[in-house]
Design an enzyme around this catalytic site. Structure first.
Site, mmCIF file in Angstrom:
data_model
loop_
_atom_site.group_PDB
_atom_site.id
_atom_site.type_symbol
_atom_site.label_atom_id
_atom_site.label_comp_id
_atom_site.label_asym_id
_atom_site.label_seq_id
_atom_site.Cartn_x
_atom_site.Cartn_y
_atom_site.Cartn_z
ATOM 1 N N SER A 26 0.759 1.075 15.052
ATOM 2 C CA SER A 26 1.625 2.181 14.600
ATOM 3 C C SER A 26 3.042 2.041 15.146
ATOM 4 O O SER A 26 3.889 2.897 14.896
ATOM 5 C CB SER A 26 1.031 3.525 15.036
ATOM 6 O OG SER A 26 0.821 3.538 16.438
ATOM 7 N N ASN A 114 -4.555 9.785 24.292
ATOM 8 C CA ASN A 114 -4.900 10.927 23.442
ATOM 9 C C ASN A 114 -4.091 12.173 23.784
ATOM 10 O O ASN A 114 -3.556 12.835 22.903
ATOM 11 C CB ASN A 114 -6.398 11.226 23.540
ATOM 12 C CG ASN A 114 -7.241 10.046 23.086
ATOM 13 O OD1 ASN A 114 -6.710 9.084 22.547
ATOM 14 N ND2 ASN A 114 -8.538 10.113 23.323
ATOM 15 N N THR A 159 14.033 36.855 -17.272
ATOM 16 C CA THR A 159 12.593 36.736 -17.076
ATOM 17 C C THR A 159 12.104 35.912 -18.255
ATOM 18 O O THR A 159 12.668 36.031 -19.354
ATOM 19 C CB THR A 159 11.879 38.106 -17.053
ATOM 20 O OG1 THR A 159 12.016 38.713 -18.335
ATOM 21 C CG2 THR A 159 12.462 39.032 -15.991
ATOM 22 N N HIS A 160 11.123 35.083 -18.026
ATOM 23 C CA HIS A 160 10.649 34.145 -19.055
ATOM 24 C C HIS A 160 11.785 33.256 -19.550
ATOM 25 O O HIS A 160 11.750 32.772 -20.669
ATOM 26 C CB HIS A 160 10.034 34.879 -20.252
ATOM 27 C CG HIS A 160 9.039 35.930 -19.866
ATOM 28 N ND1 HIS A 160 7.686 35.684 -19.764
ATOM 29 C CD2 HIS A 160 9.200 37.232 -19.520
ATOM 30 C CE1 HIS A 160 7.065 36.787 -19.396
ATOM 31 N NE2 HIS A 160 7.963 37.743 -19.230
ATOM 32 N N SER A 281 26.859 8.749 -16.561
ATOM 33 C CA SER A 281 25.886 7.892 -17.237
ATOM 34 C C SER A 281 26.495 6.517 -17.438
ATOM 35 O O SER A 281 27.692 6.398 -17.661
ATOM 36 C CB SER A 281 25.518 8.502 -18.587
ATOM 37 O OG SER A 281 24.999 7.499 -19.441
ATOM 38 N N LYS A 287 28.894 12.221 -19.963
ATOM 39 C CA LYS A 287 27.872 12.873 -19.157
ATOM 40 C C LYS A 287 28.292 13.179 -17.728
ATOM 41 O O LYS A 287 29.022 12.424 -17.091
ATOM 42 C CB LYS A 287 26.632 11.981 -19.096
ATOM 43 C CG LYS A 287 25.940 11.844 -20.432
ATOM 44 C CD LYS A 287 24.929 12.919 -20.648
ATOM 45 C CE LYS A 287 23.655 12.567 -19.893
ATOM 46 N NZ LYS A 287 22.630 13.560 -20.126
ATOM 47 N N ASN A 289 25.828 14.416 -14.672
ATOM 48 C CA ASN A 289 24.428 14.747 -14.396
ATOM 49 C C ASN A 289 24.233 15.327 -12.991
ATOM 50 O O ASN A 289 24.828 14.839 -12.034
ATOM 51 C CB ASN A 289 23.561 13.497 -14.534
ATOM 52 C CG ASN A 289 23.591 12.930 -15.940
ATOM 53 O OD1 ASN A 289 23.685 13.681 -16.913
ATOM 54 N ND2 ASN A 289 23.544 11.618 -16.046
ATOM 55 N N GLU A 294 18.404 17.392 -9.021
ATOM 56 C CA GLU A 294 17.149 16.846 -9.580
ATOM 57 C C GLU A 294 16.331 16.156 -8.489
ATOM 58 O O GLU A 294 15.109 16.267 -8.440
ATOM 59 C CB GLU A 294 17.459 15.855 -10.697
ATOM 60 C CG GLU A 294 18.023 16.528 -11.943
ATOM 61 C CD GLU A 294 18.584 15.505 -12.916
ATOM 62 O OE1 GLU A 294 17.818 15.012 -13.736
ATOM 63 O OE2 GLU A 294 19.775 15.194 -12.837
ATOM 64 N N TYR A 321 -10.669 13.231 19.797
ATOM 65 C CA TYR A 321 -9.715 12.338 19.154
ATOM 66 C C TYR A 321 -10.416 11.319 18.257
ATOM 67 O O TYR A 321 -11.478 10.811 18.601
ATOM 68 C CB TYR A 321 -8.868 11.605 20.204
ATOM 69 C CG TYR A 321 -7.916 10.609 19.561
ATOM 70 C CD1 TYR A 321 -6.682 11.026 19.078
ATOM 71 C CD2 TYR A 321 -8.270 9.270 19.394
ATOM 72 C CE1 TYR A 321 -5.817 10.133 18.454
ATOM 73 C CE2 TYR A 321 -7.426 8.367 18.769
ATOM 74 C CZ TYR A 321 -6.201 8.804 18.296
ATOM 75 O OH TYR A 321 -5.354 7.930 17.673
ATOM 76 N N GLN A 326 -3.816 9.029 13.822
ATOM 77 C CA GLN A 326 -2.576 8.263 13.845
ATOM 78 C C GLN A 326 -1.807 8.424 12.520
ATOM 79 O O GLN A 326 -0.605 8.220 12.468
ATOM 80 C CB GLN A 326 -2.905 6.781 14.086
ATOM 81 C CG GLN A 326 -1.707 5.868 14.169
ATOM 82 C CD GLN A 326 -2.075 4.525 14.775
ATOM 83 O OE1 GLN A 326 -2.246 4.412 15.982
ATOM 84 N NE2 GLN A 326 -2.236 3.521 13.944
ATOM 85 N N LYS A 329 1.595 10.736 11.812
ATOM 86 C CA LYS A 329 3.000 10.440 12.127
ATOM 87 C C LYS A 329 3.899 10.323 10.907
ATOM 88 O O LYS A 329 4.897 11.019 10.782
ATOM 89 C CB LYS A 329 3.145 9.143 12.930
ATOM 90 C CG LYS A 329 2.172 8.952 14.038
ATOM 91 C CD LYS A 329 2.758 9.161 15.379
ATOM 92 C CE LYS A 329 1.689 9.564 16.360
ATOM 93 N NZ LYS A 329 0.298 9.615 15.889
HETATM 94 N N1 ARG Z 1 -1.258 5.427 18.301
HETATM 95 C C1 ARG Z 1 -2.274 6.397 18.542
HETATM 96 C C2 ARG Z 1 -2.030 7.606 17.643
HETATM 97 O O1 ARG Z 1 -0.983 7.689 17.104
HETATM 98 C C3 ARG Z 1 -2.229 6.830 19.969
HETATM 99 C C4 ARG Z 1 -3.516 7.296 20.502
HETATM 100 C C5 ARG Z 1 -4.481 6.201 20.578
HETATM 101 N N2 ARG Z 1 -5.664 6.602 21.283
HETATM 102 C C6 ARG Z 1 -6.788 5.865 21.245
HETATM 103 N N3 ARG Z 1 -7.776 6.305 21.910
HETATM 104 N N4 ARG Z 1 -6.839 4.773 20.537
HETATM 105 O O2 ARG Z 1 -2.871 8.440 17.474
#
Ligand code: ARG
Length: 463
Positions: A26, A114, A159-160, A281, A287, A289, A294, A321, A326, A329
């Site tokens: 990660s 964790n 409305t509508h 455009s 145009k 836009n 959007e 955990y 993970q 994130k």
């Molecule tokens: N990179 C892990 C996460 O984002 C960190 C925690 C990892 N813990 C483990 N017991 N492997 O969750």
């Protein structure tokens, strides 16, 4: 390139499969937690000194090394890429050991990745919630400025998507202000639940070391410490709450964008976006836009998606955990990036939008939008509303057939429908009257809207 040994060493004989190592990693995205993780590590180090796990000298050594790492990361762009790490936590620890050797290996006493990752996420999110609150405020400010610059302008209300009743343009601006005000409050509320410290929960059961968690929490400016270690390491409710709050922000921005897109068409032409926030455009020279709006509308979808992704990731997880977590994130990071950018662009669009007052006014006085006023007029003369509604329906039909507005019908013509109609009816049908009568709290009368504007201004300085 330093050789990175993984964090679990002893129990393992074999090498990890390289595709799995990549899959498991990660660090590509969680390096965004670097600052939060260093900060939490500094506080944890202090906690270990307090618990007599580390001597004061060891603590100082570790803290100085962490500061060096922090500095290097801030100046050296390739710093993160030199070490192939699984995640930001193992990266920082590897750097620490690289700098100070074995003492660096003591920092992980009494903590697990964790509780570490949960703590870093919460620290990161706390700052991000505050940043988003500022973005919401800026957009509110832009809405207020737009409203104040046009405090007498009128647009048709719909409305509508059919012309319904005229409203002040400022009233329309304030409608979106209200939505963002709720968003702001929601962010303040979830911040309280983000601001709880999981550190000290260790892997899942709590720590055997006598770490003063309250002191660590104070150091990290957490409002409280988690009360249950199992819950603390597996709780990502705060991520879901953040994504759903952001979803509502995006929903509101998307609706605003839709209004602006419609009002900026040639068919409506109430609003014109300046060149700063529109595109042309490549083919059609005429145009202009509203890409900015959007995209705001379009990006709402991905934030909604992140909310659902988080819910789905979490729903089947047994305590405590699990590595599935993970996945929180990227969802949370992108939710923040997208919502913050959408707020900023929307504020810019609002600052770069011109209201075509005469065009909007013309639209607001046409289309028999004062039919309700005529019904209310008859009600004041004692006609039951249902009957008045029906009568006015017939009058509108006549006006349409004659190709005129209601006030274009002569008094004798009107009297054919009801003898109660007198000369004063024309006053009641005027735009000024139409607006002025909507004078209860929340209504669009100029008086109420002026008050609402002043109130909104005052609220801007509240938390
Ligand atoms: N990179 C892990 C996460 O984002 C960190 C925690 C990892 N813990 C483990 N017991 N492997 O969750």
């Amino acid at each position: 390139m330093g050789e990175s040994k993984n964090l679990w060493g002893g129990r393992f004989k074999g090498e990890a499969d390289s595709a799995f190592v990549e899959f498991n990693r990660s660090f590509g995205f969680d390096r965004r937690l670097f600052e939060a993780d260093v900060r939490a590590s500094l506080a944890h180090c202090e906690g270990l000194v307090g618990a007599n796990v580390l001597t004061r000298a060891e603590g100082e050594l570790i803290k100085n090394a962490l500061q060096t790492i922090r500095k290097r990361a801030g100046t050296d762009t390739s710093y993160f890429d030199e070490l192939p790490s699984e995640d930001v936590h193992s990266f920082i620890e590897a750097r620490l050991v690289q700098l100070i050797g074995d003492v660096g290996r003591k920092l992980h006493t009494g903590r697990s990745r964790n509780d570490q990752v949960a703590t870093a996420m919460r620290l990161w999110l706390r700052d991000s919630v505050d940043a988003l609150k500022r973005d919401v405020r800026d957009t509110q400010e832009a809405l207020l400025n737009l409203a104040e610059a046009h405090d007498r302008a009128v647009i048709p209300g719909y409305t509508h998507l059919q012309r319904a009743q005229p409203v002040l343009f400022a009233h329309w601006c304030l409608a979106y202000f209200e939505m963002l005000l709720r968003d702001y409050e929601r962010l303040s509320e979830i911040r309280r639940r983000v601001n709880v410290m999981p550190l000290g929960s260790a892997a899942l059961a709590g720590t055997a070391h006598k770490i003063d968690r309250e002191a660590v929490a104070r150091e990290l400016e957490f409002e409280s410490v988690s009360r249950n270690s199992l819950d603390a390491v597996s709780d990502r409710d705060f991520c879901v709450e953040f994504a759903s709050s952001a979803s509502l922000i995006m929903l509101h921005l998307s609706r605003l964008a839709e209004d602006i897109i419609i009002y900026a068409t040639n068919e409506f032409a109430f609003l014109e976006l300046s060149d700063a926030v529109a595109t042309g455009s490549s083919l059609m020279p005429q145009k202009k836009n509203p890409d900015s709006m959007e995209l705001v509308r379009g990006k709402a979808g991905r934030v909604f998606g992140h909310t659902l992704a988080l819910l789905t990731t979490l729903k089947g997880l047994p305590l405590a955990y699990n590595k599935d977590m993970q996945e929180d994130k990227e969802a949370v990071f992108d939710t923040f990036d997208t919502t913050s950018a959408a707020l900023k662009v929307t504020a810019t669009v609002l600052r770069n939008t011109r209201l075509n007052k005469s065009r909007a006014m013309k639209a607001a006085t046409g289309g028999h939008m004062n039919a309700t006023e005529l019904a209310d007029y008859l009600v004041r003369k004692g006609v039951p509303f249902r009957e008045a509604h029906d009568l006015v329906g017939h009058i509108v039909l006549r006006a349409i057939e004659s190709g005129v507005e209601l006030e274009g019908l002569a008094l004798n013509e009107l009297k054919q429908f009801s003898p109660l109609i007198e000369d004063d009816v024309y006053q009641s049908l005027s735009l000024e009257q139409t607006l002025a009568t909507k004078a209860q709290t929340g209504g669009t009368s100029p008086e109420r809207v002026a008050e609402a504007l002043a109130e909104a201004r005052a609220r801007m300085s509240h938390e």
